[in-house]
Write an enzyme that holds these catalytic residues in place. Sequence first.
Site, PDB file in Angstrom:
ATOM      1  N   GLU A   9      38.727  46.768  41.442  1.00  0.00           N
ATOM      2  CA  GLU A   9      39.873  45.916  41.822  1.00  0.00           C
ATOM      3  C   GLU A   9      41.085  46.405  41.048  1.00  0.00           C
ATOM      4  O   GLU A   9      41.562  45.758  40.115  1.00  0.00           O
ATOM      5  CB  GLU A   9      39.585  44.436  41.517  1.00  0.00           C
ATOM      6  CG  GLU A   9      40.663  43.481  42.057  1.00  0.00           C
ATOM      7  CD  GLU A   9      40.622  42.100  41.415  1.00  0.00           C
ATOM      8  OE1 GLU A   9      39.541  41.494  41.363  1.00  0.00           O
ATOM      9  OE2 GLU A   9      41.683  41.643  40.950  1.00  0.00           O
ATOM     10  N   HIS A 176      41.142  38.892  47.824  1.00  0.00           N
ATOM     11  CA  HIS A 176      41.797  38.897  46.513  1.00  0.00           C
ATOM     12  C   HIS A 176      42.701  37.671  46.382  1.00  0.00           C
ATOM     13  O   HIS A 176      43.270  37.224  47.372  1.00  0.00           O
ATOM     14  CB  HIS A 176      42.620  40.187  46.366  1.00  0.00           C
ATOM     15  CG  HIS A 176      43.216  40.366  45.012  1.00  0.00           C
ATOM     16  ND1 HIS A 176      44.405  39.765  44.650  1.00  0.00           N
ATOM     17  CD2 HIS A 176      42.790  41.066  43.930  1.00  0.00           C
ATOM     18  CE1 HIS A 176      44.678  40.099  43.396  1.00  0.00           C
ATOM     19  NE2 HIS A 176      43.714  40.882  42.933  1.00  0.00           N
ATOM     20  N   ASP A 299      40.982  45.256  36.912  1.00  0.00           N
ATOM     21  CA  ASP A 299      42.222  44.581  37.305  1.00  0.00           C
ATOM     22  C   ASP A 299      43.460  45.227  36.663  1.00  0.00           C
ATOM     23  O   ASP A 299      44.407  44.534  36.282  1.00  0.00           O
ATOM     24  CB  ASP A 299      42.173  43.085  36.974  1.00  0.00           C
ATOM     25  CG  ASP A 299      42.911  42.235  38.018  1.00  0.00           C
ATOM     26  OD1 ASP A 299      43.575  42.814  38.898  1.00  0.00           O
ATOM     27  OD2 ASP A 299      42.830  41.000  37.934  1.00  0.00           O
TER      28      ASP A 299
HETATM   29 MN    MN Z   1      43.631  41.759  40.897  1.00  0.00          MN
END
Ligand code: MN
Length: 337
Positions: A9, A176, A299
Amino acid sequence: MKIKRIAVEEAFVTEEIAREWKKVLSGKCVEPGFRMMGSSILGEGPVAEKVHSRLIDVGVGRIAQMDADGIDMAVLSITSPGVQVFDGVTATRLAENANDVLSAAISAYPARLAGLAAIAPQNPEGAAKELERAIGTLGMKGYLINSHTMGEYLDDAKFRPIFEAADALDVPLYLHPREPAPSMVAPFLDYGLYFAGWGFAVETATHALRLIMSGLFDRFTKLKIVLGHMGEGLPFWLQRIDNRYLLQVKIGAVRKLPRLPSEYFQDHFFITTSGVMSAPALQLSIDVLGEEKIMFAADYPYESVEDGVKFMNEVNITDAQRRKIFSDNAIRIFALG
Ligand code: MN
């Protein structure tokens, strides 16, 4: 043997999308949650500028940072809220452009980068077409949607062309987060609750439950959904969701589904660790879902990749589990050859 680390991600953005965000934010009708987010994603000052330059860089700088952080491969996707705050024509054009930009970056570093397609849900037929192009021609491994699109959720029948295409292509949707939809954002606007620590999870978990309760997975039996942030809290809630669902059926609030909500979750959902560095949360997710359903995500550039890697390196699980979460599951779920 060294465990390969794949992070699934990892965000990027194009200059064109960032420019259009600024236009939307300077207009009159801005979704309240996006107006609040605008200051953090497009704000001024050293922190916002560093995040922006990291989002834009899908080349040398990105690879150097992955080397420094010990990330072998990153699966990139367009950052929240992506193209979902634009009109359909603009969104469709910018999603196609973002996929071209990402595809070129992957071609330069095929062993280090993979990608999830951007699509414009505002234009479901166009989104389905672009998904076919992104998977078939550009080699993307799935697609990513940043939760609601102008307050609308993907259980609405109008979005079916997207799932028809995804079902046929057999690629996962990364659902998401973004800030809560305009219809529910009000109590989140104080204290920063609209943001990633809480509002994002409430919004996205609610979206996932809408997909389940709508019967989407009876219609499209191969659909795979990936949720970040340790499943946006849902692994913790599944037992109670089942329990109260049975009462919801009894009072006529929801149509009875062939299976329990938790069974759809078990069969169709995968989760990632993005931004959650809690051993009890990971252990609960392993206990509830099994170690085959969990993938590592850092992330980047919003979270400390160093902290995420350190957590997964050191957390008290078996090395076989660590290997699955760091790489084997991502290779299988996203078909990363
Ligand atoms: Mn994210």
